[in-house]
Design an enzyme around this catalytic site. Structure first.
Site, PDB file in Angstrom:
ATOM      1  N   PRO A  77      -4.946  -6.933  -3.329  1.00 43.87           N
ATOM      2  CA  PRO A  77      -5.261  -5.635  -3.930  1.00 43.87           C
ATOM      3  C   PRO A  77      -4.635  -4.455  -3.192  1.00 43.87           C
ATOM      4  O   PRO A  77      -4.483  -4.471  -1.970  1.00 43.87           O
ATOM      5  CB  PRO A  77      -6.785  -5.570  -3.822  1.00 43.87           C
ATOM      6  CG  PRO A  77      -7.078  -6.333  -2.565  1.00 43.87           C
ATOM      7  CD  PRO A  77      -6.059  -7.431  -2.489  1.00 43.87           C
ATOM      8  N   ASP A  78      -4.308  -3.439  -3.964  1.00 36.28           N
ATOM      9  CA  ASP A  78      -3.951  -2.149  -3.389  1.00 36.28           C
ATOM     10  C   ASP A  78      -5.195  -1.549  -2.740  1.00 36.28           C
ATOM     11  O   ASP A  78      -6.327  -1.999  -2.972  1.00 36.28           O
ATOM     12  CB  ASP A  78      -3.427  -1.231  -4.496  1.00 36.28           C
ATOM     13  CG  ASP A  78      -2.674  -0.019  -3.955  1.00 36.28           C
ATOM     14  OD1 ASP A  78      -2.626   0.163  -2.731  1.00 36.28           O
ATOM     15  OD2 ASP A  78      -2.136   0.738  -4.780  1.00 36.28           O
ATOM     16  N   THR A  79      -4.999  -0.520  -1.916  1.00 36.54           N
ATOM     17  CA  THR A  79      -6.131   0.180  -1.323  1.00 36.54           C
ATOM     18  C   THR A  79      -7.073   0.663  -2.418  1.00 36.54           C
ATOM     19  O   THR A  79      -6.633   1.254  -3.402  1.00 36.54           O
ATOM     20  CB  THR A  79      -5.637   1.378  -0.502  1.00 36.54           C
ATOM     21  OG1 THR A  79      -4.701   0.913   0.477  1.00 36.54           O
ATOM     22  CG2 THR A  79      -6.784   2.084   0.185  1.00 36.54           C
TER      23      THR A  79
END
Length: 697
Positions: free
Chosen positions: A203-205
């Site tokens: 996941p992205d931040t």
């Protein structure tokens, strides 16, 4: 079981034999290793795309990868194929390869999956903008139909998966109202089944929700330790929500890229501290300077204003020509950066900002040239300078005063005037303008007083020029993306003709902002109603004349195009099955990647200097395929000495002739006539022909 649970949250794993698998290290930035010393700052990937050069893309990515490798890093959180530059106001367009799926795919990327096309409302926070809260919770949802998703946004990831991408970052937004990182249609069906992606999804931040089960069961393979805690995951395993088979799949996916890249051979150095004396740059500065120059686009060149000859008096204008007071590694805000930068701009912002070892601004090599050639060089390094002739702005010294020159005064005293402009934006906040009033006033003021005004622009996305482009004294425009640590050297190499420009636009520059058809979405429901009709596909469909079309780029020489060779005509059609018949593999059905036709053309340098041509092939599909007017399906950069010629061949893959059929849920080929045009842009066609396809089955 405990080792598997450690592995999927990025922890190091120790076996019973006291053998340790060190946690995989993820670091940002395709321009260079972010937040490390003794690393290089390369040209931005958008500049790399502007080169239209398969080999250059490979060589830079190889060089960047070697620096990450030597710093002990395994996963580079770049480059990106989404953003696809759906809207020119998206502030991260400079981090991507442009709005054409074909060009984007050949360059490849790994983030952001999928339909992440703006920063506004990307997360639910205090800065969210939603004039109608009743429309639903934030982050926004990108909503699109199946045909658009495949033919535009998913297309580049086919190439990336086929070419060995080991990791994919899921985005922090929603797609069709389901969070990207727990969207089973995206991750399990399209990415892992349809495309055959064998690697890890992480996941992205802020992209992983607080629901451990939703992310784990719907396709995310690597997660946050405070969400995928040992107790929570064991509970999911115990009640059958998470199967052991799925956990095994997650574990393998976290490792498969590591072993595929042979990182288990014990040769990679351990990750050093940020400031440790581990210099990984080698001779990359030469490559950066070379590619920076090759990526610049010559938009206009009246009366052969460029390349510069020996100049008697030169005026240099604009903050972009010189340096900020401190730097160059001053941090640029992750949100609200821009719209211009009051210094020379060579790198992006936020997670797209690299760490300079140094920065060459254009004024430095211009001074060196002046010293060698006896040029009188004057400069005003400010975009909104207001001093008039005779005004005393500098304090007296020993009873004397210094007179601050005006734009007009400096320009009128110059044989050549160079005006430097930039446009800055980056992660966190979308663009607010596509031109700048202060900069445009500066250009017009200088041009009013200097009959040889040359404008140099470095920008993260489209920068409009119609405020002054038709001014009689604006003789040339040199245009490009951000060029890294050697930026000033690269620009001056082109200005003086040490390098013949060969860059070509990867997006359309319009005459007016209103010519674009997609703006920023300010509600939580962002409907992609334009379908695949973005950038030149939109301009063609709407019959809008651009200022400079997609693919445009001039040279200091000229090229001719002839002898288009078409292998399949009415008398000798190409026979293909309607649907692919190959087996499923990494990258989808195997025969999607078969070369089914080779189209060739002869290119000749008919000018007086050596140069590089970039012939581009566009296809127009049969009406039954429901496609845009024409689409890029081939390009090549070829260097030619004056008077020399070469045969350029464009291989067409089955997928290049395919369209997505929603009912069949497959890439199909339409029988009929395909228009083939080859030229120097999406609107400049030198030769044309017809490819005839007959389908069966």
């Amino acid at each position: 079981m405990d080792q598997k649970l450690d592995l999927i949250i990025g922890s190091s794993v120790t076996s019973g034999k006291n053998e340790t698998f060190s946690a995989i290290v993820f670091v940002n930035e395709d321009m260079g290793v972010q937040d490390f010393n003794y690393v290089s700052v390369f040209i931005l990937v958008s500049a790399l795309a502007i080169m239209w050069d398969h080999d250059a893309i490979y060589q830079q990515v190889k060089a960047v990868g070697s620096e990450f490798y030597k710093k002990g890093i395994q996963v580079v959180n770049r480059p990106t194929s989404q953003f696809l530059d759906r809207t020119p106001w998206d502030d991260r367009n400079g981090e991507a390869f442009g709005p054409d799926p074909y060009l984007n795919g050949l360059a490849t990327g790994l983030t952001h999956f999928l339909l992440y096309e703006q920063e506004t409302n990307r997360t639910k926070n205090a800065n969210s903008i939603d004039p109608n809260p009743a429309t639903g919770p934030l982050p926004y949802s990108s909503n699109t139909d199946d045909k658009t998703l495949h033919e535009a946004y998913l297309w580049p990831f086919y190439d990336a998966v086929k070419n060995g991408m080991g990791a994919v970052m899921c985005a922090m937004i929603k797609v069709n109202n389901t969070l990207s990182c727990e969207n089973s249609d995206l991750l399990l069906q399209q990415l892992k089944t349809e495309l055959g992606f064998p690697g890890v999804v992480y996941p992205d931040t802020k992209a992983q929700s607080s629901s451990a089960s939703d992310s784990a069961t719907n396709g995310e393979d690597y997660g946050a330790s405070n969400i995928w805690t040992t107790s929570v995951m064991n509970a999911l395993l115990a009640n059958g929500t998470l199967s052991e088979a799925r956990l095994n799949d997650m574990s393998i996916r976290n490792l498969i890229g590591y072993y595929n890249a042979h990182l288990d051979n014990g040769l990679q150095p351990a990750e050093p501290s940020d400031g440790a004396w581990v210099d990984v740059r080698g001779n990359h500065s030469k490559l950066i300077r070379k590619y920076g120059a090759q990526s610049m686009v010559l938009l206009k060149n009246e009366n052969n204003a460029l390349p510069l000859k020996k100049v008697r008096r030169m005026g240099v204008f604009g903050a972009h020509a010189g340096f900020i007071v401190g730097g160059p590694n001053a941090e640029i805000s992750i949100a609200g950066s821009g719209p211009t930068y009051q210094s020379h701009l060579g790198t992006g912002t936020g997670s797209g900002q690299a760490s300079y070892p140094y920065l060459v601004a254009p004024l430095v090599p211009l001074i060196v040239r002046a010293s060698e050639e006896g040029t009188i060089l004057n400069w005003i390094l400010q975009d909104n300078y207001t001093a008039s002739a005779g005004s005393s702005l500098i304090p007296s010294v020993a009873g004397s005063t210094f007179v601050a020159p005006s734009y007009a005064e400096t320009a009128s005293d110059s044989d050549v005037c160079l005006v430097f402009l930039n446009a800055l934006s980056g992660e966190g906040k979308d663009r607010t303008e596509l031109y700048n009033a202060d900069q445009d006033t500066m250009v017009k003021t200088v041009a009013d007083n200097c009959n040889n005004t040359i404008v140099v622009i470095n920008t993260i996305g489209p920068r409009l020029v119609d405020q002054w482009i038709e001014h009689a004294n604006v003789t040339a425009v040199l245009y490009g993306s951000l060029l890294g640590q050697e930026s000033g050297n690269s620009i001056v190499d082109v200005l003086y003709g040490d390098v013949n420009p060969s860059g070509h636009l990867t997006y359309t520059i319009p005459k007016n902002e209103s010519d674009y058809n997609v703006d920023i979405c300010y509600t939580s429901q962002c409907n992609f109603t334009e379908g695949v009709y973005i950038d030149y596909r939109h301009f063609d469909a709407s019959n809008i004349t651009p200022r400079y079309p997609f693919g445009h780029g001039l040279s200091y020489t000229s090229f001719s195009y002839s002898d288009l060779t078409m292998p399949h005509s009415q008398s000798r059609p190409l026979h293909l099955s309607t649907a692919p018949t190959g087996h499923r593999t990494v990258g989808g059905y195997s025969d999607l990647w078969d070369t089914v036709a080779n189209i060739s053309i002869t290119v000749k340098n008919i000018g007086k200097v050596n140069g590089a041509a970039v012939p581009q092939l566009y296809l127009g599909f049969p009406e039954s395929a429901q496609q845009p007017v024409r689409q890029l399906r081939g390009f090549e950069r070829v260097e030619l000495a004056t008077g020399k010629q070469a045969v350029v061949t464009f291989p067409l893959r089955r997928r290049d002739l395919s369209y997505w059929d929603v009912g069949a849920q497959k890439w199909l080929v339409a029988g009929g006539e395909y228009e083939v045009v080859v030229g120097e842009s999406s609107r400049d066609f030198a030769v044309n022909g017809t490819l005839v396809v007959r389908t069966h089955g």
